[in-house]
Design a protein around this motif. Structure first.
Motif, PDB file in Angstrom:
ATOM      1  N   PRO A 237     -10.981  11.534  -6.825  1.00  0.00           N
ATOM      2  CA  PRO A 237     -11.508  10.336  -7.497  1.00  0.00           C
ATOM      3  C   PRO A 237     -11.219  10.340  -8.999  1.00  0.00           C
ATOM      4  CG  PRO A 237     -13.192  11.407  -6.143  1.00  0.00           C
ATOM      5  CD  PRO A 237     -12.009  12.318  -6.147  1.00  0.00           C
ATOM      6  N   GLY A 238     -10.912  11.502  -9.548  1.00  0.00           N
ATOM      7  CA  GLY A 238     -10.579  11.582 -10.973  1.00  0.00           C
ATOM      8  C   GLY A 238      -9.354  10.752 -11.335  1.00  0.00           C
ATOM      9  N   HIS A 239      -8.538  10.414 -10.323  1.00  0.00           N
ATOM     10  CA  HIS A 239      -7.319   9.631 -10.593  1.00  0.00           C
ATOM     11  C   HIS A 239      -7.587   8.130 -10.596  1.00  0.00           C
ATOM     12  CE1 HIS A 239      -4.105  12.829  -9.579  1.00  0.00           C
ATOM     13  NE2 HIS A 239      -5.252  13.413  -9.857  1.00  0.00           N
ATOM     14  N   LEU A 240      -8.851   7.763 -10.303  1.00  0.00           N
ATOM     15  CA  LEU A 240      -9.140   6.335 -10.098  1.00  0.00           C
ATOM     16  C   LEU A 240      -8.746   5.446 -11.265  1.00  0.00           C
ATOM     17  CD1 LEU A 240     -12.528   6.255  -8.193  1.00  0.00           C
ATOM     18  CD2 LEU A 240     -10.490   4.927  -7.654  1.00  0.00           C
ATOM     19  N   VAL A 241      -9.115   5.869 -12.458  1.00  0.00           N
ATOM     20  CA  VAL A 241      -8.856   4.985 -13.592  1.00  0.00           C
ATOM     21  C   VAL A 241      -7.356   4.838 -13.814  1.00  0.00           C
ATOM     22  CG1 VAL A 241      -9.131   4.742 -16.083  1.00  0.00           C
ATOM     23  CG2 VAL A 241     -11.103   5.335 -14.662  1.00  0.00           C
ATOM     24  N   ARG A 242      -6.649   5.978 -13.750  1.00  0.00           N
ATOM     25  CA  ARG A 242      -5.204   5.946 -13.993  1.00  0.00           C
ATOM     26  C   ARG A 242      -4.458   5.130 -12.933  1.00  0.00           C
ATOM     27  NH1 ARG A 242      -2.443  11.181 -13.738  1.00  0.00           N
ATOM     28  NH2 ARG A 242      -4.581  11.887 -13.593  1.00  0.00           N
ATOM     29  N   GLU A 243      -4.942   5.216 -11.693  1.00  0.00           N
ATOM     30  CA  GLU A 243      -4.210   4.580 -10.589  1.00  0.00           C
ATOM     31  C   GLU A 243      -4.843   3.257 -10.156  1.00  0.00           C
ATOM     32  OE1 GLU A 243      -1.487   5.707  -9.976  1.00  0.00           O
ATOM     33  OE2 GLU A 243      -1.508   7.853 -10.391  1.00  0.00           O
ATOM     34  N   HIS A 244      -5.653   2.647 -11.044  1.00  0.00           N
ATOM     35  CA  HIS A 244      -6.445   1.515 -10.562  1.00  0.00           C
ATOM     36  C   HIS A 244      -5.588   0.331 -10.106  1.00  0.00           C
ATOM     37  CE1 HIS A 244      -5.970   0.247 -14.769  1.00  0.00           C
ATOM     38  NE2 HIS A 244      -6.102  -0.964 -14.295  1.00  0.00           N
ATOM     39  N   THR A 245      -4.370   0.158 -10.650  1.00  0.00           N
ATOM     40  CA  THR A 245      -3.597  -1.015 -10.192  1.00  0.00           C
ATOM     41  C   THR A 245      -3.170  -0.839  -8.732  1.00  0.00           C
ATOM     42  OG1 THR A 245      -1.452  -0.203 -10.986  1.00  0.00           O
ATOM     43  CG2 THR A 245      -2.721  -1.582 -12.499  1.00  0.00           C
ATOM     44  N   HIS A 246      -3.004   0.408  -8.310  1.00  0.00           N
ATOM     45  CA  HIS A 246      -2.673   0.632  -6.899  1.00  0.00           C
ATOM     46  C   HIS A 246      -3.889   0.322  -6.023  1.00  0.00           C
ATOM     47  CE1 HIS A 246       1.241   2.163  -7.857  1.00  0.00           C
ATOM     48  NE2 HIS A 246       0.682   2.835  -8.843  1.00  0.00           N
ATOM     49  N   LEU A 247      -5.061   0.591  -6.604  1.00  0.00           N
ATOM     50  CA  LEU A 247      -6.275   0.257  -5.869  1.00  0.00           C
ATOM     51  C   LEU A 247      -6.431  -1.268  -5.785  1.00  0.00           C
ATOM     52  CD1 LEU A 247      -8.775   1.214  -4.451  1.00  0.00           C
ATOM     53  CD2 LEU A 247      -9.895   1.501  -6.652  1.00  0.00           C
ATOM     54  N   PHE A 248      -6.147  -1.967  -6.889  1.00  0.00           N
ATOM     55  CA  PHE A 248      -6.243  -3.431  -6.840  1.00  0.00           C
ATOM     56  C   PHE A 248      -5.188  -4.009  -5.896  1.00  0.00           C
ATOM     57  CE2 PHE A 248      -8.678  -2.873 -10.779  1.00  0.00           C
ATOM     58  CZ  PHE A 248      -9.794  -3.592 -10.388  1.00  0.00           C
ATOM     59  N   SER A 249      -4.044  -3.382  -5.871  1.00  0.00           N
ATOM     60  CA  SER A 249      -3.037  -3.897  -4.943  1.00  0.00           C
ATOM     61  C   SER A 249      -3.490  -3.652  -3.496  1.00  0.00           C
ATOM     62  CB  SER A 249      -1.671  -3.306  -5.286  1.00  0.00           C
ATOM     63  OG  SER A 249      -1.143  -2.572  -4.256  1.00  0.00           O
ATOM     64  N   ALA A 250      -4.168  -2.524  -3.273  1.00  0.00           N
ATOM     65  CA  ALA A 250      -4.725  -2.273  -1.937  1.00  0.00           C
ATOM     66  C   ALA A 250      -5.833  -3.283  -1.633  1.00  0.00           C
ATOM     67  CB  ALA A 250      -5.275  -0.850  -1.863  1.00  0.00           C
ATOM     68  N   MET A 251      -6.618  -3.616  -2.658  1.00  0.00           N
ATOM     69  CA  MET A 251      -7.699  -4.581  -2.456  1.00  0.00           C
ATOM     70  C   MET A 251      -7.123  -5.964  -2.131  1.00  0.00           C
ATOM     71  SD  MET A 251     -10.851  -5.610  -4.923  1.00  0.00           S
ATOM     72  CE  MET A 251      -9.918  -6.291  -6.239  1.00  0.00           C
ATOM     73  N   ASP A 252      -6.109  -6.340  -2.855  1.00  0.00           N
ATOM     74  CA  ASP A 252      -5.485  -7.635  -2.594  1.00  0.00           C
ATOM     75  C   ASP A 252      -4.940  -7.664  -1.159  1.00  0.00           C
ATOM     76  OD1 ASP A 252      -4.799 -10.160  -3.985  1.00  0.00           O
ATOM     77  OD2 ASP A 252      -2.781  -9.634  -3.339  1.00  0.00           O
ATOM     78  N   HIS A 253      -4.317  -6.575  -0.789  1.00  0.00           N
ATOM     79  CA  HIS A 253      -3.782  -6.435   0.568  1.00  0.00           C
ATOM     80  C   HIS A 253      -4.919  -6.573   1.586  1.00  0.00           C
ATOM     81  CE1 HIS A 253      -1.566  -4.616   3.890  1.00  0.00           C
ATOM     82  NE2 HIS A 253      -2.582  -3.793   4.046  1.00  0.00           N
ATOM     83  N   ALA A 254      -6.058  -5.913   1.284  1.00  0.00           N
ATOM     84  CA  ALA A 254      -7.204  -5.963   2.195  1.00  0.00           C
ATOM     85  C   ALA A 254      -7.776  -7.383   2.288  1.00  0.00           C
ATOM     86  CB  ALA A 254      -8.274  -4.973   1.752  1.00  0.00           C
ATOM     87  N   HIS A 255      -7.918  -8.065   1.132  1.00  0.00           N
ATOM     88  CA  HIS A 255      -8.426  -9.460   1.144  1.00  0.00           C
ATOM     89  C   HIS A 255      -7.533 -10.332   2.008  1.00  0.00           C
ATOM     90  CE1 HIS A 255     -10.661  -9.218  -3.001  1.00  0.00           C
ATOM     91  NE2 HIS A 255     -11.319  -8.647  -2.012  1.00  0.00           N
ATOM     92  N   ARG A 256      -6.247 -10.174   1.820  1.00  0.00           N
ATOM     93  CA  ARG A 256      -5.319 -11.048   2.537  1.00  0.00           C
ATOM     94  C   ARG A 256      -5.239 -10.704   4.015  1.00  0.00           C
ATOM     95  NH1 ARG A 256      -2.312 -14.104  -1.129  1.00  0.00           N
ATOM     96  NH2 ARG A 256      -2.630 -13.366  -3.233  1.00  0.00           N
ATOM     97  N   SER A 257      -5.275  -9.397   4.322  1.00  0.00           N
ATOM     98  CA  SER A 257      -5.137  -9.003   5.734  1.00  0.00           C
ATOM     99  C   SER A 257      -6.422  -9.293   6.503  1.00  0.00           C
ATOM    100  CB  SER A 257      -4.802  -7.514   5.847  1.00  0.00           C
ATOM    101  OG  SER A 257      -5.962  -6.759   5.563  1.00  0.00           O
ATOM    102  N   GLY A 258      -7.570  -9.261   5.768  1.00  0.00           N
ATOM    103  CA  GLY A 258      -8.847  -9.502   6.429  1.00  0.00           C
ATOM    104  C   GLY A 258      -9.262  -8.340   7.320  1.00  0.00           C
ATOM    105  N   ASP A 259      -8.583  -7.202   7.188  1.00  0.00           N
ATOM    106  CA  ASP A 259      -8.914  -6.048   8.025  1.00  0.00           C
ATOM    107  C   ASP A 259     -10.145  -5.339   7.453  1.00  0.00           C
ATOM    108  OD1 ASP A 259      -8.401  -3.990  10.038  1.00  0.00           O
ATOM    109  OD2 ASP A 259      -7.916  -2.735   8.295  1.00  0.00           O
ATOM    110  N   LEU A 260     -11.223  -5.321   8.246  1.00  0.00           N
ATOM    111  CA  LEU A 260     -12.512  -4.849   7.744  1.00  0.00           C
ATOM    112  C   LEU A 260     -12.474  -3.367   7.361  1.00  0.00           C
ATOM    113  CD1 LEU A 260     -15.342  -5.868   7.146  1.00  0.00           C
ATOM    114  CD2 LEU A 260     -16.024  -5.096   9.430  1.00  0.00           C
ATOM    115  N   ALA A 261     -11.857  -2.556   8.227  1.00  0.00           N
ATOM    116  CA  ALA A 261     -11.829  -1.112   7.964  1.00  0.00           C
ATOM    117  C   ALA A 261     -11.106  -0.829   6.647  1.00  0.00           C
ATOM    118  CB  ALA A 261     -11.144  -0.394   9.120  1.00  0.00           C
ATOM    119  N   THR A 262     -10.010  -1.532   6.439  1.00  0.00           N
ATOM    120  CA  THR A 262      -9.250  -1.345   5.194  1.00  0.00           C
ATOM    121  C   THR A 262     -10.090  -1.779   4.008  1.00  0.00           C
ATOM    122  OG1 THR A 262      -7.318  -1.978   6.462  1.00  0.00           O
ATOM    123  CG2 THR A 262      -7.033  -1.899   4.102  1.00  0.00           C
TER     124      THR A 262
END
Ligand SMILES: Nc1ncnc2c1ncn2[C@@H]1O[C@H](COP(=O)(O)OP(=O)(O)OP(=O)(O)O)[C@@H](O)[C@H]1O
Ligand SMILES: [Mg+2]
Length: 363
Positions: free
Chosen positions: A322-347
């Motif tokens: 989790p220490g990498h969260l701040v540095r890698e946050h755009t990858h997390l947002f891209s995963a979030m965008d992917h999750a919003h669009r896919s609608g996959d609950l587990a993701t």
């Protein structure tokens, strides 16, 4: 309130933009807070110009200059990203009001929204923060919005007919003044891997000047041909690196992630050095790498890389460390965008857990 400055470093080697910079700075100084869109073709130099503009105006905004890459993300992702950036609440009912209050206080700000693609999301965002003293500078291929000053960005010095890249001045017309193509060609020539004459013959033989329909703004034959030229001379690790960087959606990739995703071992540094020497790969932050969208388009035509592998790499990296969260946050947002669009609950739940950690990290 924690501020996470993520403005890219001042652009190195900016050429032929003195007039544009002076005009833009004067306009903003005269009418801030305002909204301005730098609109132009792929690789015409909008982001580089916006970055230089930020530094030019940093003092005017007392250092409150901010950079967010927005892409095609929806309104909700955009405000979550802003909340993350400014350290305000991500709790649903407080998300927008807290951001509004934050931006309304603490003085004028300059916010660059880079690579805008979704007009509807951006219109809503601009209106949401219209009453705050925030100047928004948007970079976009096109911008179908009213209420925003549109500043067209052409290739540097194109209207004067001069060349901004002296080493490859001869290629200026052949490469249609495109700064990205000229920059790559100049890097190839200065590395002594080819002479200007050799590149000219190669590009001409490949039909660089032929009129044809292109698929999108990222489909620039002059850049694609230079990528072709390089591809033939690159080893498998360097090619895999280009593939990873072309399929990743987050802003930039660390040296470690690039090594892991490409399974590169001892040859990683050598391969990356070569890609950087030819300006095919950029290093927008120290030890973090990216490719330009136009290069990305050319590479994607040549090769594939599993999006799942990238998603899994980042999600498990962030779950594990989790220490990498701040540095890698755009990858997390891209995963979030992917999750919003896919609608996959587990993701979505997996991403959401990580986002909560990020919030905890900020408080
Ligand atoms: N004025 C310039 N001087 C030197 N190099 C430039 C200039 N403008 C652009 N370049 C080169 O072209 C590349 C692309 O520029 P930039 O990323 O600013 O384009 P862009 O218009 O934002 O493209 P996109 O629409 O894909 O976002 C830069 O990384 C740099 O190599
Ligand atoms: Mg850009």
């Amino acid at each position: 309130m924690p501020f996470r400055g993520n403005f890219p470093p001042p652009p190195r080697g900016l050429k032929g933009r003195a007039t544009e910079l002076a005009t833009l700075a004067r306009t903003i100084e005269a009418v801030a807070p305002t909204r301005l869109a730098l609109v132009g073709a792929g690789g015409s130099g909008k982001s580089m110009l916006a970055c230089a503009l930020g530094y030019r105006l940093a003092r005017r905004f007392d250092g409150r200059i901010h950079w967010l890459r927005v892409g095609a993300w929806d309104f909700r992702t955009l405000v979550e990203m802003l909340a993350h950036h400014f350290g305000t609440s991500r709790e649903r009912s407080r998300l927008v009001p807290e951001l509004q209050a934050f931006l309304a206080s603490g003085g004028e700000r300059l916010v660059v929204l880079d690579n805008h693609e979704d007009d509807r999301a951006l219109a809503r965002l601009l209106e949401t923060f219209a009453a705050t003293p925030t100047t928004f500078v948007v970079t976009a291929r096109r911008c179908l919005l009213s209420g925003i000053l549109v500043f067209p960005v052409g290739a540097p010095l194109v209207t004067s007919g001069r060349s901004a890249f002296p080493l490859v001045a001869q290629l200026t017309r052949l490469l249609r003044w495109n700064p990205l193509a000229l920059d790559i060609a100049s890097a190839i020539v200065s590395s002594r891997a080819a002479t200007v004459g050799e590149l000219t013959r190669f590009l001409t033989a490949q039909g660089v000047s032929r009129a044809r329909v292109i698929e999108s703004e990222d489909d620039l034959p002059e850049v694609a041909l230079l990528v072709d030229w390089a591809w033939r001379r690159l080893g498998s690790v360097a090619r895999r690196m280009l593939a990873v960087l072309s399929y990743v959606q987050g802003d930039h990739v660390s040296r470690g992630s690039l090594g892991e995703l490409t399974r590169a071992r001892s040859s990683a540094r050598h391969s990356l050095d070569r890609l950087q020497r030819w300006h095919l790969v950029q290093e927008p932050m120290r030890d973090r790498f990216a490719v330009h969208a136009v290069v990305r388009c050319a590479v994607r035509r040549k090769t594939t890389f599993a999006a799942d592998a990238i998603f899994e790499h980042y999600i498990s990296l962030l779950e594990r460390s989790p220490g990498h969260l701040v540095r890698e946050h755009t990858h997390l947002f891209s995963a979030m965008d992917h999750a919003h669009r896919s609608g996959d609950l587990a993701t979505m739940l997996r991403v959401d857990r990580l986002l909560s950690n990020l919030d905890a990290d900020l408080t």
